[in-house]
Each structure stands twice: as structure tokens, then as C-alpha cells.
Write a protein that holds these residues in place. Structure first.
Motif, PDB file in Angstrom:
ATOM      1  N   ALA A   1       0.708  -1.115   0.026  1.00  0.00           N
ATOM      2  CA  ALA A   1       0.089  -0.048   0.088  1.00  0.00           C
ATOM      3  C   ALA A   1       0.758   1.241   0.134  1.00  0.00           C
ATOM      4  O   ALA A   1       1.666   1.338   0.982  1.00  0.00           O
ATOM      5  CB  ALA A   1      -0.663  -0.297   1.402  1.00  0.00           C
ATOM      6  N   VAL A   2       0.500   2.134  -0.701  1.00  0.00           N
ATOM      7  CA  VAL A   2       1.161   3.371  -0.800  1.00  0.00           C
ATOM      8  C   VAL A   2       0.370   4.649  -1.484  1.00  0.00           C
ATOM      9  O   VAL A   2      -0.811   4.541  -1.454  1.00  0.00           O
ATOM     10  CB  VAL A   2       2.140   3.681  -2.133  1.00  0.00           C
TER      11      VAL A   2
ATOM     12  N   GLY B   1       7.175  -8.846 -11.283  1.00  0.00           N
ATOM     13  CA  GLY B   1       6.154  -9.523 -10.794  1.00  0.00           C
ATOM     14  C   GLY B   1       6.402  -9.692  -9.368  1.00  0.00           C
ATOM     15  O   GLY B   1       5.793 -10.129  -8.981  1.00  0.00           O
ATOM     16  N   ALA B   2       7.325  -9.413  -8.143  1.00  0.00           N
ATOM     17  CA  ALA B   2       7.179  -9.548  -7.194  1.00  0.00           C
ATOM     18  C   ALA B   2       6.996  -8.682  -6.074  1.00  0.00           C
ATOM     19  O   ALA B   2       6.353  -8.973  -4.841  1.00  0.00           O
ATOM     20  CB  ALA B   2       8.761  -9.766  -6.636  1.00  0.00           C
ATOM     21  N   TYR B   3       6.151  -7.627  -6.544  1.00  0.00           N
ATOM     22  CA  TYR B   3       5.461  -6.621  -5.493  1.00  0.00           C
ATOM     23  C   TYR B   3       4.283  -5.794  -6.419  1.00  0.00           C
ATOM     24  O   TYR B   3       4.433  -5.953  -7.585  1.00  0.00           O
ATOM     25  CB  TYR B   3       6.641  -5.854  -4.698  1.00  0.00           C
ATOM     26  N   GLU B   4       3.017  -5.321  -6.649  1.00  0.00           N
ATOM     27  CA  GLU B   4       1.982  -4.880  -7.171  1.00  0.00           C
ATOM     28  C   GLU B   4       2.061  -3.996  -6.072  1.00  0.00           C
ATOM     29  O   GLU B   4       1.264  -3.601  -4.168  1.00  0.00           O
ATOM     30  CB  GLU B   4       0.911  -5.752  -6.925  1.00  0.00           C
TER      31      GLU B   4
ATOM     32  N   ARG C   1      -5.599   0.155   8.159  1.00  0.00           N
ATOM     33  CA  ARG C   1      -6.291  -0.972   7.613  1.00  0.00           C
ATOM     34  C   ARG C   1      -6.272  -2.242   7.121  1.00  0.00           C
ATOM     35  O   ARG C   1      -6.253  -3.123   6.899  1.00  0.00           O
ATOM     36  CB  ARG C   1      -8.074  -0.493   7.501  1.00  0.00           C
ATOM     37  N   LEU C   2      -5.659  -1.840   6.102  1.00  0.00           N
ATOM     38  CA  LEU C   2      -5.246  -2.727   4.999  1.00  0.00           C
ATOM     39  C   LEU C   2      -4.446  -3.737   4.949  1.00  0.00           C
ATOM     40  O   LEU C   2      -4.505  -5.080   4.789  1.00  0.00           O
ATOM     41  CB  LEU C   2      -4.911  -2.352   3.364  1.00  0.00           C
ATOM     42  N   VAL C   3      -3.212  -3.384   5.928  1.00  0.00           N
ATOM     43  CA  VAL C   3      -2.217  -4.003   6.874  1.00  0.00           C
ATOM     44  C   VAL C   3      -2.836  -4.999   8.111  1.00  0.00           C
ATOM     45  O   VAL C   3      -2.537  -6.505   7.926  1.00  0.00           O
ATOM     46  CB  VAL C   3      -1.446  -3.358   6.882  1.00  0.00           C
ATOM     47  N   ALA C   4      -3.688  -4.626   8.570  1.00  0.00           N
ATOM     48  CA  ALA C   4      -4.144  -5.309   9.331  1.00  0.00           C
ATOM     49  C   ALA C   4      -5.407  -6.379   9.028  1.00  0.00           C
ATOM     50  O   ALA C   4      -4.597  -7.130   9.489  1.00  0.00           O
ATOM     51  CB  ALA C   4      -5.172  -4.257  10.512  1.00  0.00           C
ATOM     52  N   ASP C   5      -5.863  -5.104   8.024  1.00  0.00           N
ATOM     53  CA  ASP C   5      -6.756  -7.166   7.611  1.00  0.00           C
ATOM     54  C   ASP C   5      -6.494  -7.968   6.754  1.00  0.00           C
ATOM     55  O   ASP C   5      -6.657  -8.926   6.181  1.00  0.00           O
ATOM     56  CB  ASP C   5      -7.665  -5.962   6.892  1.00  0.00           C
TER      57      ASP C   5
ATOM     58  N   ASP D   1      -4.842  -7.291   3.542  1.00  0.00           N
ATOM     59  CA  ASP D   1      -5.321  -7.412   1.667  1.00  0.00           C
ATOM     60  C   ASP D   1      -3.675  -6.658   1.573  1.00  0.00           C
ATOM     61  O   ASP D   1      -3.963  -6.749   0.203  1.00  0.00           O
ATOM     62  CB  ASP D   1      -6.663  -5.836   2.416  1.00  0.00           C
ATOM     63  N   VAL D   2      -3.124  -6.073   1.963  1.00  0.00           N
ATOM     64  CA  VAL D   2      -1.770  -5.949   1.772  1.00  0.00           C
ATOM     65  C   VAL D   2      -0.538  -6.485   2.920  1.00  0.00           C
ATOM     66  O   VAL D   2      -0.781  -6.989   3.392  1.00  0.00           O
ATOM     67  CB  VAL D   2      -1.200  -4.545   1.658  1.00  0.00           C
TER      68      VAL D   2
END
Length: 390
Positions: free
Chosen positions: A58-59, A78-81, A93-97, A99-100
Motif C-alpha cells: 500500500a502507498v 512480478g514480486a510486488y504490486e 486498515r489494509l495491513v491489519a486486515d 489485504d496487503v
């Protein structure tokens, strides 16, 4: 029984073997076990080498996205998106869930890599390197230097003395997987062949079959029927491996493994047919299930010793083993994955294996004819060789 059936009596035996085995819980269980082993051999290397899909980072802005893209390019792509979010709270929130994988957030003097309970060391190092490189380029631009001038004489290249067609860790797992597939399949089907022969002898069914069908046809029916089943099992396992490679982002490995898989099928069929005849003889020497421990021991050793050679032996020993009948079925495909093997070597190994298979099958057929109807006691291999044909 019609004339067509009488002309090919081995077909009846083969069909009986196939129909019996596909309903057998042992066969179904061994197939499931092999699938688990092969999927593990596919997934574990992916985990160890970092494959299995891009990690989402996430950024908050384009600058952070550029850092992630630079880190991804360093890893080969292809390693990071990149996953853009509106604010820091959304990233947390994305890190805690889950999702990233992590979030790259602006800090007081650069960036902060945000993780949940921990941050992967490889990810942290790659992002740090990308931030340093981009920062140096920006500082160099202010000083009037180009990125090329900044990196002059800093390139480090890799050169291998003995390059393999696959990364070492992946090739090692695939090598073990191919050898294990042959070992487990030949051993599992071999024991089932021997057990079915003993069961027929104990129940006296073999006497009825021998009165209606030539004994050699009984042998060929068992060998062909079980070879078909074994190949079908290999096809299922190969399909599962294909799905596993595609699911874990290792499709590039197929370019190397697919040609070797074709060679493996040839080695497998020849080695399996030779061993199937010996397993049938092991069953014909016994009179009870308890006898199989001793009569199948030679077959188990013929499989076990080459297996350990193909997996654990040094390069020179593997090279020798790849030309030894039966052992070549496990050693040669593995060598073709880990070494640059000239095409004449597998062709020569196949020729030797064909000759050995013909000799082994002919010997097995003779012993099978002499011992199948011997029901009084357990026979030894030496005694079976001296028996006269009935």
C-alpha cells in the motif's frame, strides 16, 4: 467366450486388473498420497524462492508507487504490486486486515515500512535499496550527475561454472519429486501385483484362470493392466503439478520440466514393465500373504538403492547410475533437470534399459510359468530357477 476374446486373453486379465484396482481403497489412497507429495514439491520451492503471486504494497502517492516499482524491477518483476490508498488510516486498515503485505508511508527522513506483526526481511531490504537508489539519483541530479555517471563501475555480474537449466533449489525439489514418483508408484503397484497373485493362489482362483487362459497371458494381463493404471496415476499427478505451477506463478518452469517429463514417461514405462514382471514372480513364489515379506525383498532393494543414489549421491555416482537399468529411470531425468546432459546419453540409457527390460521380462515370464501353480510351500528365487517348466 468368443473367438476375438480367445485371441487376446490377456485383455480380459488386464480389464479385470483395472476394474478391480479403481475400486480399491488402497489404490485410491496411494493416489491421494502421491498428489499431496507432488503438490508439496511444487508449492514448497515457490515459497522458498519467493514465487506464488506478487506481494501487495500500500502507498499514498506516486512517489511511494515509484519506490515499489523500483523494488519490483530489482526482483525481476512480478514480486510486488502497488495498491494506492487515500490516507494513512486506510493503509493501516489494509495491513491489519491482511489485504496487503505491508504499507510504504512517508516518514520524517524518508519512508516507513508498516507491517502487521512483522515485516518480511527480504521485503524490507528491497524497499530500502529502492529508496536509497532513488534518493541517490535525485541527489545526483541536483549535483549535475546523470544516473549512469552515478553508477559508473558499480555493476556486479554473476557467472556460473556449471549452470543448470533451473534454479538449484527448484531443480533439487523437482529431481526428488520425479524420483519419488517412480519409487512410490513402482513400489505401491508392485506390492499390489504381488498381493493379487497370492490372493488368487490362496483362493485357488489361479487354477481356474490357468485352465482357461495361458499362464503367460495371465502375466501380461497383470503387467499391462497395472502399467495402464500407473500411467493414469502419473497423468493425474502431472495435471495436479501443472495446476500447482500455474497457481504459484511458476509457469516458466514448465519450459524446462515439460521436455524432461517426456523423457521421464519413457524411462518410467520401461522400468515399470520390467519391475512389474518381477513383482508378479514375487507373488507366484509365495503361498500366503505372510510370505511376501521375503519374496518381495529383492524388488524393494532394486528400487530403494537406486532411489537413494538418484537423490543423495554425488555427481559422478549419479552419472553412472543414470546408465544402470532401473536406476536410470530415476537418475537420468533428474540429471537432465540439474545438468546440461547431451542427448546421446538419455538415448543410450533408454537402449540399455530396453535390452534389460526384455531380458528381465523373459526371465520373469519363465519363472512365473514354473511357480504360479506351486501351492505347497514358499519357494526361493534360486529354487525357482532350477525348476523345470510344467
Amino acid at each position: 467366450m468368443n473367438n476375438e476374446t480367445l485371441r487376446h486373453p490377456w485383455q480380459l486379465v488386464a480389464q479385470r486388473e483395472i476394474s478391480t484396482k479403481i475400486r480399491d481403497k488402497t489404490f485410491l489412497g496411494s493416489t491421494a498420497f502421491m498428489l499431496i507429495l507432488v503438490m508439496a514439491a511444487v508449492v514448497i520451492p515457490a515459497l522458498l524462492t519467493g514465487h506464488g503471486g506478487a506481494d501487495k504494497i500500500a502507498v499514498l502517492d506516486d512517489a511511494g508507487a515509484k519506490v515499489v516499482q523500483t523494488a519490483d524491477a530489482t526482483k525481476g518483476g512480478g514480486a510486488y504490486e502497488v495498491t494506492k490508498v487515500a490516507d494513512q488510516a486506510g493503509a493501516e486498515r489494509l495491513v491489519a486486515d491482511g489485504d496487503v503485505k505491508a504499507a510504504l508511508l512517508p516518514g520524517d527522513n524518508g519512508y516507513v515500512v508498516l507491517g502487521d506483526d512483522q515485516v518480511d526481511t527480504d521485503l524490507q531490504n528491497n524497499l530500502h535499496e529502492a529508496v536509497v537508489n532513488l534518493g541517490m539519483e535525485q541527489n545526483a541530479a541536483r549535483a549535475g550527475l546523470t544516473p549512469q555517471q552515478l553508477r559508473a563501475n558499480t555493476e556486479v555480474q554473476e557467472r556460473l561454472l556449471n549452470p543448470g537449466p533451473l534454479p538449484q533449489i527448484v531443480a533439487g525439489f523437482v529431481n526428488i519429486g520425479l524420483a519419488l514418483v517412480f519409487y512410490m508408484t513402482a513400489l505401491g503397484f508392485g506390492m499390489m501385483i504381488a498381493q493379487s497373485v497370492v490372493q488368487e493362489k490362496e483362493s485357488r482362483v489361479v487354477e481356474i484362470l490357468a485352465a482357461a487362459v495361458p499362464i503367460r497371458a495371465l502375466l501380461w494381463g497383470k503387467v499391462i493392466g497395472n502399467t495402464v493404471l500407473a500411467l493414469s496415476q502419473i497423468v493425474v499427478i502431472a495435471a495436479a503439478s501443472l495446476i500447482g505451477l500455474l497457481a504459484t506463478g511458476q509457469a516458466d518452469i514448465l519450459k524446462v520440466v515439460a521436455p524432461v517429463a517426456g523423457w521421464f514417461v519413457v524411462f518410467f514405462v520401461l522400468g515399470f514393465v520390467a519391475l512389474a514382471g518381477l513383482w508378479a514372480v514375487a507373488g507366484s513364489l509365495a503361498t500366503r500373504q505372510e510370505d511376501l515379506g521375503s519374496t518381495t525383498l529383492p524388488g524393494q532393494m532394486i528400487l530403494m538403492i537406486p532411489f537413494f543414489f538418484s537423490v543423495f549421491a554425488g555427481s559422478s555416482a549419479k552419472t553412472v547410475a543414470s546408465f544402470v537399468p532401473i536406476a536410470s529411470s530415476m537418475a537420468m531425468p533428474g540429471r537432465m533437470l540439474t545438468e546440461d546432459v547431451p542427448v546421446w546419453q538419455p538415448l543410450l540409457a533408454i537402449l540399455i534399459l530396453v535390452l534389460a527390460t526384455v531380458l528381465i521380462v523373459r526371465l520373469g515370464a519363465r519363472l512365473y510359468e514354473r511357480t504360479l501353480l506351486q501351492t505347497g510351500r514358499r519357494l526361493g528365487y534360486r529354487e525357482a530357477i532350477t525348476l523345470k517348466a510344467s
